[in-house]
Design a protein around this motif. Structure first.
Motif, PDB file in Angstrom:
ATOM      1  N   SER A 138      19.657  23.678  62.345  1.00 33.89           N
ATOM      2  CA  SER A 138      20.167  23.732  60.976  1.00 33.89           C
ATOM      3  C   SER A 138      19.540  22.581  60.187  1.00 33.89           C
ATOM      4  CB  SER A 138      21.683  23.570  60.964  1.00 33.89           C
ATOM      5  OG  SER A 138      22.292  24.594  61.690  1.00 33.89           O
TER       6      SER A 138
ATOM      7  N   GLU B 298      23.012  22.192  52.325  1.00 37.79           N
ATOM      8  CA  GLU B 298      22.873  22.709  53.676  1.00 37.79           C
ATOM      9  C   GLU B 298      22.293  24.117  53.616  1.00 37.79           C
ATOM     10  OE1 GLU B 298      25.480  22.579  57.738  1.00 37.79           O
ATOM     11  OE2 GLU B 298      26.446  22.137  55.835  1.00 37.79           O
TER      12      GLU B 298
ATOM     13  N   ARG C  61      29.067  16.097  61.354  1.00 35.24           N
ATOM     14  CA  ARG C  61      28.163  17.252  61.411  1.00 35.24           C
ATOM     15  C   ARG C  61      27.249  17.170  62.631  1.00 35.24           C
ATOM     16  NH1 ARG C  61      27.579  21.096  60.945  1.00 35.24           N
ATOM     17  NH2 ARG C  61      25.828  21.640  59.650  1.00 35.24           N
TER      18      ARG C  61
ATOM     19  N   ASP D  84      26.958  19.819  65.552  1.00 35.02           N
ATOM     20  CA  ASP D  84      25.671  20.504  65.703  1.00 35.02           C
ATOM     21  C   ASP D  84      24.587  19.499  66.082  1.00 35.02           C
ATOM     22  OD1 ASP D  84      23.386  22.027  65.547  1.00 35.02           O
ATOM     23  OD2 ASP D  84      23.666  22.646  63.469  1.00 35.02           O
TER      24      ASP D  84
ATOM     25  N   LEU E  55      20.952  19.609  64.528  1.00 31.10           N
ATOM     26  CA  LEU E  55      20.860  19.482  63.075  1.00 31.10           C
ATOM     27  C   LEU E  55      19.751  18.531  62.641  1.00 31.10           C
ATOM     28  CD1 LEU E  55      22.286  19.985  60.262  1.00 31.10           C
ATOM     29  CD2 LEU E  55      23.623  17.933  60.773  1.00 31.10           C
TER      30      LEU E  55
END
Length: 111
Positions: free
Chosen positions: A36, A52, A83, A87, A90
């Protein structure tokens, strides 16, 4: 239609920022293929937005503002840590550009 690898999108965003006289920094390197992407948009040293990249209902990707990032630096640091725990793949970029709003509008072209 295949999707671009995250590292390709990140490199494209960095190049675009630098071509426009801005500065880009990778704060956290994520999965090169499917990580991501979260972008801290800065304009003249002042944070303007946290965006995002998210999958849309139609299967395309789009950028969404993350208001939960807060308005001060302490909230921002906590948000980014949360975050990353959620994740670990990321990518986190900071882009300091002349016009954050204009740059954000141009980011969709990289997908």
């Amino acid at each position: 239609m295949g999707r671009l690898a995250s590292s390709v999108i990140v490199n494209g965003l960095i190049r675009l920022a630098e071509q426009q006289g801005g500065f880009a920094a990778v704060l956290s390197k994520g999965d090169p293929t499917a990580g991501s992407i979260l972008i801290v948009m800065v304009e003249r040293g002042e944070r303007k937005a946290v965006l995002e990249r998210l999958l849309q209902p139609d299967g395309s990707y789009g950028w969404r503002d993350s208001p939960e990032a807060g308005n001060n630096e302490e909230d921002m640091v906590k948000f980014l840590a949360r975050r990353q725990r959620f994740d670990p793949d990321l990518w986190i970029l900071e882009l300091d550009v002349a016009s954050a709003e204009r740059f954000a509008a141009e980011m969709s072209a990289i997908d």
